[in-house]
Design an enzyme around this catalytic site. Sequence first.
Site, PDB file in Angstrom:
ATOM      1  N   GLY A 204      -1.346   7.424  14.149  1.00 15.64           N
ATOM      2  CA  GLY A 204      -0.707   6.990  12.920  1.00 15.64           C
ATOM      3  C   GLY A 204      -1.382   5.756  12.355  1.00 15.64           C
ATOM      4  N   GLY A 209       4.429   1.699  14.314  1.00 19.00           N
ATOM      5  CA  GLY A 209       5.289   1.568  15.487  1.00 19.00           C
ATOM      6  C   GLY A 209       4.833   2.344  16.703  1.00 19.00           C
ATOM      7  N   LYS A 210       3.547   2.516  16.891  1.00 21.86           N
ATOM      8  CA  LYS A 210       3.047   3.283  18.042  1.00 21.86           C
ATOM      9  C   LYS A 210       3.318   2.547  19.351  1.00 21.86           C
ATOM     10  CE  LYS A 210      -1.094   3.433  16.252  1.00 21.86           C
ATOM     11  NZ  LYS A 210      -0.835   2.863  14.906  1.00 21.86           N
ATOM     12  N   THR A 211       2.989   1.273  19.408  1.00 19.75           N
ATOM     13  CA  THR A 211       3.223   0.493  20.630  1.00 19.75           C
ATOM     14  C   THR A 211       4.710   0.354  20.912  1.00 19.75           C
ATOM     15  OG1 THR A 211       1.192  -0.760  20.200  1.00 19.75           O
ATOM     16  CG2 THR A 211       2.756  -1.700  21.761  1.00 19.75           C
ATOM     17  N   HIS A 426      -2.176  -7.287 -22.514  1.00 17.75           N
ATOM     18  CA  HIS A 426      -2.735  -6.424 -21.467  1.00 17.75           C
ATOM     19  C   HIS A 426      -1.622  -5.769 -20.644  1.00 17.75           C
ATOM     20  CE1 HIS A 426      -6.095  -5.490 -18.566  1.00 17.75           C
ATOM     21  NE2 HIS A 426      -5.027  -5.270 -17.799  1.00 17.75           N
ATOM     22  N   GLU A 427      -0.670  -6.570 -20.175  1.00 19.10           N
ATOM     23  CA  GLU A 427       0.418  -6.018 -19.363  1.00 19.10           C
ATOM     24  C   GLU A 427       1.369  -5.181 -20.205  1.00 19.10           C
ATOM     25  OE1 GLU A 427       0.230  -6.097 -16.257  1.00 19.10           O
ATOM     26  OE2 GLU A 427      -1.432  -7.523 -16.221  1.00 19.10           O
TER      27      GLU A 427
END
Length: 620
Positions: A204, A209-211, A426-427
């Site tokens: 992943g 959250g693998k560990t 611009h925005e």
Amino acid sequence: MKNFAKNFLIIFLIFVFISSLFSFYIAPEKEKEQIGILAVVEKINLGQVDSIKIIDNQLIIGLKDGTEVEAAKEVNEPLSTLLKNFNVDPEKLKEVKISVEEDRSLNFWLAALLPFLLPFLIIAAFIYFMMRQVQGANSKALMFGQSRARESSPQDRRNRVTFKDVAGVREAKEELKEIIDFLKNSRKFTNLGARIPRGVLLVGPPGTGKTLLARAVAGEANVPFFSISGSEFVEMFVGVGASRVRDLFKKAKKNSPCIVFVDELDAVGRQRGAGLGGSNDEREQTLNQILVEMDGFDVETNIIVMAATNRPDILDPALLRPGRFDRRVILDFPDINDREEILQVHARKKPLAKDVNLRRVAERTPGFTGADLNNLLNEAALLAARRDKTKIELIDILESIEKVMLGPERKGRVVQDKEKKITAYHEAGHALLAHELAGADPVQKVSIISRGRAAGYTLKMPEHDKNFHSRSEFIDELAVLLAGYTAEKEIFGDITTGASNDLKVATKLAKRLITEYGMSEALGARTFGDREELIFLGREITEQRDYSEKVAEAIDKEISLLIGDAVKTAREVIKKMRPKMEEIVRILLEKETIERDEFEAIFTSGPKVNPKPAAVIASR
């Protein structure tokens, strides 16, 4: 650090011991009154002396009133001769009890032994510490090949992690429950001849959250957990990594059943024999030892090897074959429901105000991983603390989202009125196109306050998560990206460097539509280019062309065509909706920020449908 503290304690105790000896020798408990021989003779003649103790050249005179005094005589001269020379009254002397004793006090022994004992102790201590240093160097050399894995005991309830602490990833949890069941009751499987997967590979993106999930499996199974990073195996000395692998699995077998977790497996598990300059012998020997140890497990060995990586494509095929890492668990980016659950887990120890709606926060954080959400709430807590609040409010969390995505506000930045006006138009162009095009996401916020390196930004969020995106949505997104560039050109008749990032993103998106997604009408449904990766360098650095120069010219024309059509669409919308854009600019110049409710109130049209993934358009 531990050895230094131990050595310091030993030296300190030796110093205290020697100081105590000197204190006894130098400072006796209580000194008696010292008198001369003439005074002793006078007291004997007066009948005041009861007894005299002779200890070497010291005289301890006991008086009849119960007190004692001391006097010194000449060395090797008898007391009787001394008193006779001073004409002591013989009758008075007969009344005095005279005794001779040997000196057995501590002062005597110190005076006799300390000149020899003190140098001996100093030399012995010096030799002892020298020997310890030599032995320590030898032991460190022998420990160099030992595993540096960190062990988490199941008795450590304070740091125990279970599935309750891991939100989301429901499919991954279901997949791993079988592993937990095997660790708790392996007989149920072995009696049927079943072989549990020996290796589980967690795949992943970073922060998913693998560990944490691996620790939760150990916590649920209530077994020891050995964790180590793949980079900790490899050293500059050949054979050290393989030795550490052997030691790691030796410890694991002694603590069976247990879980061995190798983080960042790609650091040591890359494909063998690939890369510039040949292979790395030490890394390959370490990998070979891992392969041997994993394949050497017997059926009765209750050891599960779990590993995590975000680059499964570069792992050696021998690692992924059945019998080693033969089960792969995918951890993807959390969806809106998972994000809400993750926020609830991370908010357990944080005081939240009543206005905080975690569902709303989850809606505004698409693409955030579990680590990102944890960092988000931490930033919100820091922001609330700086404002002297006792609880975290929703406004703190929403501002922290923008800080995590774009960087902190730079309100102190001096901006000229002209540049501020250019940024506003611009925005306003980005926001106007995002509102008017059906394939664009709803506008959540428009601001001309500098954040990070951006002079202003338009925050767009999807109304729901999507996994597939159509060509029409990408075409609309190109128009939104180039709307700021087009607005500057239409209003001021010139362009600035503020649109450079928009042009870069739009060009990359147009190229991907043609070369990766097959969305070009002229070139057809195929991909172009075969990306090559040098395993040794660990990053993508080359792209091999699988097409001719004529096709490359056609790709460039298609990219320019898509960009030109997007600019044309943006120009038409800006001309048609010029009054609305002027209203947006007016509010931006006045308030600097427009939230979604106020922005929607400017228009009379309803909300759009079919939004696509979230995006933030920032002007630089």
